[in-house]
Design a protein around this motif. Structure first.
Motif, PDB file in Angstrom:
ATOM      1  N   ILE A 347       0.845  -1.201   0.000  1.00  0.00           N
ATOM      2  CA  ILE A 347       0.000   0.000   0.000  1.00  0.00           C
ATOM      3  C   ILE A 347       0.879   1.249   0.000  1.00  0.00           C
ATOM      4  CG2 ILE A 347      -1.663   1.355   1.333  1.00  0.00           C
ATOM      5  CD1 ILE A 347      -2.851  -1.336   2.299  1.00  0.00           C
ATOM      6  N   TYR A 348       1.881   1.278   0.875  1.00  0.00           N
ATOM      7  CA  TYR A 348       2.799   2.427   0.915  1.00  0.00           C
ATOM      8  C   TYR A 348       3.487   2.623  -0.438  1.00  0.00           C
ATOM      9  CZ  TYR A 348       2.414   2.686   6.038  1.00  0.00           C
ATOM     10  OH  TYR A 348       1.943   2.836   7.319  1.00  0.00           O
ATOM     11  N   TYR A 349       3.959   1.522  -1.027  1.00  0.00           N
ATOM     12  CA  TYR A 349       4.643   1.606  -2.315  1.00  0.00           C
ATOM     13  C   TYR A 349       3.715   2.193  -3.372  1.00  0.00           C
ATOM     14  CZ  TYR A 349       7.378   0.307  -6.428  1.00  0.00           C
ATOM     15  OH  TYR A 349       8.088   0.346  -7.598  1.00  0.00           O
ATOM     16  N   ALA A 350       2.492   1.682  -3.413  1.00  0.00           N
ATOM     17  CA  ALA A 350       1.521   2.149  -4.412  1.00  0.00           C
ATOM     18  C   ALA A 350       1.272   3.647  -4.281  1.00  0.00           C
ATOM     19  CB  ALA A 350       0.217   1.373  -4.274  1.00  0.00           C
ATOM     20  N   VAL A 351       1.033   4.075  -3.062  1.00  0.00           N
ATOM     21  CA  VAL A 351       0.740   5.489  -2.826  1.00  0.00           C
ATOM     22  C   VAL A 351       1.942   6.362  -3.184  1.00  0.00           C
ATOM     23  CG1 VAL A 351       0.163   7.207  -1.064  1.00  0.00           C
ATOM     24  CG2 VAL A 351      -0.973   4.967  -1.041  1.00  0.00           C
ATOM     25  N   ASP A 352       3.116   5.966  -2.713  1.00  0.00           N
ATOM     26  CA  ASP A 352       4.319   6.783  -2.910  1.00  0.00           C
ATOM     27  C   ASP A 352       4.755   6.848  -4.369  1.00  0.00           C
ATOM     28  OD1 ASP A 352       4.400   7.292  -0.219  1.00  0.00           O
ATOM     29  OD2 ASP A 352       5.897   5.750   0.238  1.00  0.00           O
ATOM     30  N   ASN A 353       4.283   5.900  -5.177  1.00  0.00           N
ATOM     31  CA  ASN A 353       4.683   5.875  -6.584  1.00  0.00           C
ATOM     32  C   ASN A 353       3.564   6.270  -7.537  1.00  0.00           C
ATOM     33  OD1 ASN A 353       7.634   4.707  -6.887  1.00  0.00           O
ATOM     34  ND2 ASN A 353       6.655   3.573  -5.210  1.00  0.00           N
ATOM     35  N   GLY A 354       2.539   6.921  -7.000  1.00  0.00           N
ATOM     36  CA  GLY A 354       1.573   7.590  -7.861  1.00  0.00           C
ATOM     37  C   GLY A 354       0.267   6.887  -8.145  1.00  0.00           C
ATOM     38  N   ALA A 355       0.005   5.745  -7.525  1.00  0.00           N
ATOM     39  CA  ALA A 355      -1.280   5.076  -7.753  1.00  0.00           C
ATOM     40  C   ALA A 355      -2.411   5.889  -7.134  1.00  0.00           C
ATOM     41  CB  ALA A 355      -1.261   3.665  -7.172  1.00  0.00           C
ATOM     42  N   LYS A 356      -3.524   6.029  -7.853  1.00  0.00           N
ATOM     43  CA  LYS A 356      -4.714   6.686  -7.323  1.00  0.00           C
ATOM     44  C   LYS A 356      -5.738   5.681  -6.810  1.00  0.00           C
ATOM     45  CE  LYS A 356      -6.072  10.336  -7.295  1.00  0.00           C
ATOM     46  NZ  LYS A 356      -6.085  11.289  -6.144  1.00  0.00           N
ATOM     47  N   VAL A 357      -5.656   4.468  -7.349  1.00  0.00           N
ATOM     48  CA  VAL A 357      -6.570   3.387  -6.954  1.00  0.00           C
ATOM     49  C   VAL A 357      -5.729   2.161  -6.630  1.00  0.00           C
ATOM     50  CG1 VAL A 357      -8.535   1.961  -7.635  1.00  0.00           C
ATOM     51  CG2 VAL A 357      -8.323   4.298  -8.528  1.00  0.00           C
ATOM     52  N   ILE A 358      -6.116   1.458  -5.575  1.00  0.00           N
ATOM     53  CA  ILE A 358      -5.443   0.206  -5.199  1.00  0.00           C
ATOM     54  C   ILE A 358      -6.478  -0.901  -5.208  1.00  0.00           C
ATOM     55  CG2 ILE A 358      -4.201  -1.042  -3.395  1.00  0.00           C
ATOM     56  CD1 ILE A 358      -3.111   1.648  -2.433  1.00  0.00           C
ATOM     57  N   ASN A 359      -6.238  -1.922  -6.019  1.00  0.00           N
ATOM     58  CA  ASN A 359      -7.139  -3.077  -6.074  1.00  0.00           C
ATOM     59  C   ASN A 359      -6.547  -4.226  -5.272  1.00  0.00           C
ATOM     60  OD1 ASN A 359      -9.591  -4.283  -7.845  1.00  0.00           O
ATOM     61  ND2 ASN A 359      -8.050  -5.863  -7.497  1.00  0.00           N
ATOM     62  N   MET A 360      -7.317  -4.732  -4.303  1.00  0.00           N
ATOM     63  CA  MET A 360      -6.869  -5.853  -3.472  1.00  0.00           C
ATOM     64  C   MET A 360      -7.857  -7.013  -3.623  1.00  0.00           C
ATOM     65  SD  MET A 360      -5.237  -4.040  -0.069  1.00  0.00           S
ATOM     66  CE  MET A 360      -6.802  -3.688   0.740  1.00  0.00           C
ATOM     67  N   SER A 361      -7.590  -7.874  -4.598  1.00  0.00           N
ATOM     68  CA  SER A 361      -8.464  -9.022  -4.849  1.00  0.00           C
ATOM     69  C   SER A 361      -7.959 -10.262  -4.110  1.00  0.00           C
ATOM     70  CB  SER A 361      -8.563  -9.303  -6.352  1.00  0.00           C
ATOM     71  OG  SER A 361      -9.387  -8.356  -6.976  1.00  0.00           O
ATOM     72  N   PHE A 362      -7.805 -10.118  -2.814  1.00  0.00           N
ATOM     73  CA  PHE A 362      -7.434 -11.240  -1.948  1.00  0.00           C
ATOM     74  C   PHE A 362      -8.107 -11.006  -0.605  1.00  0.00           C
ATOM     75  CE2 PHE A 362      -4.374  -7.912  -1.155  1.00  0.00           C
ATOM     76  CZ  PHE A 362      -4.264  -7.902   0.232  1.00  0.00           C
ATOM     77  N   ILE A 372      -1.020  -2.534  11.487  1.00  0.00           N
ATOM     78  CA  ILE A 372      -0.078  -1.955  10.524  1.00  0.00           C
ATOM     79  C   ILE A 372      -0.745  -1.788   9.156  1.00  0.00           C
ATOM     80  CG2 ILE A 372       1.921  -2.896  11.732  1.00  0.00           C
ATOM     81  CD1 ILE A 372       2.237  -4.941   9.517  1.00  0.00           C
ATOM     82  N   VAL A 373      -1.709  -2.658   8.840  1.00  0.00           N
ATOM     83  CA  VAL A 373      -2.470  -2.486   7.602  1.00  0.00           C
ATOM     84  C   VAL A 373      -3.394  -1.281   7.742  1.00  0.00           C
ATOM     85  CG1 VAL A 373      -4.085  -3.559   5.992  1.00  0.00           C
ATOM     86  CG2 VAL A 373      -2.339  -4.957   7.099  1.00  0.00           C
ATOM     87  N   THR A 374      -4.001  -1.131   8.896  1.00  0.00           N
ATOM     88  CA  THR A 374      -4.868   0.023   9.148  1.00  0.00           C
ATOM     89  C   THR A 374      -4.101   1.334   8.981  1.00  0.00           C
ATOM     90  OG1 THR A 374      -6.290  -1.210  10.669  1.00  0.00           O
ATOM     91  CG2 THR A 374      -6.273   1.190  10.895  1.00  0.00           C
ATOM     92  N   THR A 375      -2.896   1.388   9.530  1.00  0.00           N
ATOM     93  CA  THR A 375      -2.079   2.597   9.401  1.00  0.00           C
ATOM     94  C   THR A 375      -1.764   2.894   7.941  1.00  0.00           C
ATOM     95  OG1 THR A 375      -1.076   2.174  11.575  1.00  0.00           O
ATOM     96  CG2 THR A 375       0.086   3.697  10.112  1.00  0.00           C
ATOM     97  N   ALA A 376      -1.499   1.840   7.160  1.00  0.00           N
ATOM     98  CA  ALA A 376      -1.229   2.020   5.726  1.00  0.00           C
ATOM     99  C   ALA A 376      -2.471   2.516   4.999  1.00  0.00           C
ATOM    100  CB  ALA A 376      -0.737   0.713   5.124  1.00  0.00           C
ATOM    101  N   LEU A 377      -3.644   1.980   5.358  1.00  0.00           N
ATOM    102  CA  LEU A 377      -4.890   2.441   4.738  1.00  0.00           C
ATOM    103  C   LEU A 377      -5.154   3.901   5.077  1.00  0.00           C
ATOM    104  CD1 LEU A 377      -7.197  -0.669   5.385  1.00  0.00           C
ATOM    105  CD2 LEU A 377      -6.307   0.091   3.171  1.00  0.00           C
ATOM    106  N   GLN A 378      -4.845   4.295   6.306  1.00  0.00           N
ATOM    107  CA  GLN A 378      -5.017   5.692   6.707  1.00  0.00           C
ATOM    108  C   GLN A 378      -4.058   6.598   5.933  1.00  0.00           C
ATOM    109  OE1 GLN A 378      -4.375   5.075  10.888  1.00  0.00           O
ATOM    110  NE2 GLN A 378      -6.570   4.882  11.345  1.00  0.00           N
ATOM    111  N   TYR A 379      -2.860   6.100   5.686  1.00  0.00           N
ATOM    112  CA  TYR A 379      -1.885   6.837   4.883  1.00  0.00           C
ATOM    113  C   TYR A 379      -2.418   7.046   3.466  1.00  0.00           C
ATOM    114  CZ  TYR A 379       2.616   7.866   2.593  1.00  0.00           C
ATOM    115  OH  TYR A 379       3.634   8.436   1.875  1.00  0.00           O
ATOM    116  N   ALA A 380      -3.006   5.994   2.910  1.00  0.00           N
ATOM    117  CA  ALA A 380      -3.593   6.097   1.565  1.00  0.00           C
ATOM    118  C   ALA A 380      -4.733   7.100   1.554  1.00  0.00           C
ATOM    119  CB  ALA A 380      -4.081   4.721   1.107  1.00  0.00           C
ATOM    120  N   GLU A 381      -5.557   7.093   2.591  1.00  0.00           N
ATOM    121  CA  GLU A 381      -6.664   8.049   2.656  1.00  0.00           C
ATOM    122  C   GLU A 381      -6.144   9.482   2.717  1.00  0.00           C
ATOM    123  OE1 GLU A 381     -10.814   8.862   5.117  1.00  0.00           O
ATOM    124  OE2 GLU A 381      -9.337   7.459   5.936  1.00  0.00           O
ATOM    125  N   ASP A 382      -5.106   9.695   3.512  1.00  0.00           N
ATOM    126  CA  ASP A 382      -4.527  11.031   3.632  1.00  0.00           C
ATOM    127  C   ASP A 382      -3.961  11.523   2.299  1.00  0.00           C
ATOM    128  OD1 ASP A 382      -5.141  11.073   6.315  1.00  0.00           O
ATOM    129  OD2 ASP A 382      -3.150  10.455   6.974  1.00  0.00           O
TER     130      ASP A 382
END
Length: 552
Positions: A347-362, A372-382
């Motif tokens: 999630i951090y990698y995706a956000v930091d490298n310009g992704a606007k949408v993250i698809n998690m099909s798992f 730690i996943v929650t913190t990453a999701l909050q980072y993406a929201e920010d």
């Protein structure tokens, strides 16, 4: 995770339950890309993407990146090749971290379960196995009583129950399959006396068995008693079971090897699934840049990504949402369950490298480090990034049975973030069976439904086929979100989320609840909105919201 096949058929490698309704001719117009169709025009609850393209005469020069946190991917597929994200700050294969992001030669993405320079950790423990390993010390020592009735203890008991169920299932499966494999060649040789050309049918074998049988045990009874009889009627019986499902010895042997790996690795408390991953102890930068090295582990992301980005203009295979959408493949999914650390770092990698949408099909039923996943999701929201997540394929109510990653705290029943959409699966059927029988559901924790059955997708090596699962419903929403931002980049993540959910088509009818034979519930009881995705409506609403913001 797919629901297990009925015990009677444990002796055979069961076909995925998600293909249960694949009884329609594959080449018919109603099946091919049905998920793009419109209900008013085609009487099919597609997402009306074709309708939007038929009416839209505007172009967009913007580019949107969708990160697919998933398995490996076929980077060279003819329908995806020009649509894969490229990290322009990185010089390919020079062994240097040119952009100083801690990932060396991450030209197209990153493999968080990479081993060495060009390999992958194919097998991983189930998360409930890792959960038991980590927490058993609290419940087996002399201080264990103080943990009774705590949320951790309840989760531990749930993990133990899950482990027992899975272990019993796979060991019985192996035992049953082993009986058939060992009986195959003796049965084949013996039956040549009656059928020299080996052209016998199941009906002929059954007639022969009725003449010679000495007992009439079911196959399950034979497995339970470890009955490996080799008398003539027993051999007929075993061959009849094999013949009935048209299985070959090669298929059974491959299936048995795979299930043996599950028992010895995924369910094995002593199996270390991180020891081979280079520098896995690092906070980030571990793994490698190999995204398509494992033949069996690149199918899933190829399917998922093709729904979003397949070339619309090459007259081949699938059609994605737009040719200006690119996929950033991030590999975290092995045979087994994903590590929370890998999910968060992806999630951090995706956000930091310009992704606007993250698809998690798992999805997985336990989370060892949800925080730690929650913190990453909050980072993406920010950072104004939308995350789309599959609901899972267990026919479960995920309000009651946890499925992760999630925007819901199951301990105190609170919502954690406001940038995640969880997606269930529908079929093209318009009757009470429109919700796919394997889809998870939940009035609070599933937001919306989207097409996820009999979906035409790309497969590795320039192949195409139909597949099913909530994994394919999620990218329908991801593609829609990407399309919205392509044309209306001034919208916030909350606005895009609300547009997708509010613009869906309301389903006002009774449907069969997943996991039941005929229990009827109102569709609105299965998800928060009571709606299914509609890309046409979403684009119209996005246009209105965007214009309103500009005027104000």
């Amino acid at each position: 995770m797919l629901k297990h096949c009925y015990l009677l058929f444990i002796f055979i490698s069961c076909k995925s339950l998600v293909n249960k309704h694949n009884d329609i001719e594959k080449s018919t117009d109603t099946l091919f890309l049905w998920h793009h169709k419109d209900f008013d025009k085609d009487s099919i609850h597609g997402i009306s993407l074709d309708k939007w393209y038929n009416e839209n005469n505007k172009s967009s020069n913007n580019k949107i990146i969708v990160a697919t946190i998933d398995s490996q991917i076929d980077l060279n597929h003819e329908d995806l090749q020009s649509q894969i994200w490229t990290n322009k700050k990185e010089i390919p294969n020079n062994g240097i971290d040119d952009d100083n992001n801690s990932f060396i030669d991450d030209v197209n993405g990153w493999n968080f379960i990479g081993v060495g320079n060009n390999n992958i950790q194919a097998f991983s423990n189930f998360e409930f196995v890792r959960f038991i390993k980590k927490n058993k010390v609290f419940f087996q020592g002399r201080d264990s009583l103080k943990y009774i009735n705590t949320p951790l203890y309840r989760e531990y008991k749930r993990a133990l129950k899950k482990y027992e169920s899975e272990y019993n299932y796979y060991t019985e499966y192996l035992k049953a399959e082993g009986i058939l494999i060992s009986a195959y060649y003796p049965a084949k040789d013996t039956l040549k006396y009656y059928f020299p050309k080996e052209d016998y049918t199941t009906k002929q074998l059954d007639s022969l068995y009725q003449i010679h049988k000495t007992n009439d045990k079911t196959f399950v009874e034979r497995v339970n008693e470890n009955d490996t009889s080799r008398e003539f009627p027993d051999l007929i019986f075993y061959m009849k079971m094999i013949k009935r499902l048209s299985f070959t010895i090669e298929q059974m042997e491959n299936s048995s090897k795979h299930k043996d790996s599950i028992v010895k690795k995924l369910l094995n408390f002593d199996y270390d699934d991180r020891i081979r991953i280079k520098n896995h102890h690092l906070e980030k930068g571990y793994g490698n840049n190999s995204l398509n090295s494992h033949e069996k582990l690149k199918r899933h992301n190829t399917e998922v990504s093709s729904i979003i980005i397949a070339n619309r203009n090459n007259n081949k295979g699938v059609k994605g949402f737009h040719n200006n959408i690119q996929v950033m493949p991030l590999t975290i999914s092995p045979f087994g369950d994903e590590h929370d650390k890998d999910i968060a770092n992806a999630i951090y990698y995706a956000v930091d490298n310009g992704a606007k949408v993250i698809n998690m099909s798992f999805s997985k039923e336990f989370s060892l480090n949800q925080e730690i996943v929650t913190t990453a999701l909050q980072y993406a929201e920010d950072k104004n990034v939308l995350v789309i997540h599959t609901s899972g394929n267990a026919s479960s109510n995920i309000d009651l049975t946890p499925f992760y990653p999630s925007d819901f705290n199951y301990v105190n029943s609170t919502e954690i973030v406001n940038n995640l959409i969880t997606v269930g699966s529908i079929s093209k059927r318009n009757d009470e069976t429109m919700v796919t029988p394997y889809s998870n559901y939940g009035k609070n924790n599933v937001d919306i439904f989207a097409p996820g059955e009999d979906i035409y997708i790309a497969l590795p090596d320039n192949k195409y086929d139909y597949d099913s699962g909530t994994s394919l419903a999620a990218p329908m929403v991801s593609g829609t979100a990407a399309l919205i931002w392509l044309y209306y980049p001034n919208l916030t993540v909350q606005e895009v989320k609300n547009i997708i959910l509010e613009s869906g088509v309301t389903i006002d009818k009774m449907v069969i609840k997943p996991g039941t034979e005929n229990e009827m519930v109102h569709f609105s009881e299965l998800c928060k909105t009571g709606k299914i995705l509609n890309t046409y409506n979403a684009m119209k609403m996005a246009e209105e919201v965007s214009k309103r913001k500009i005027r104000n």
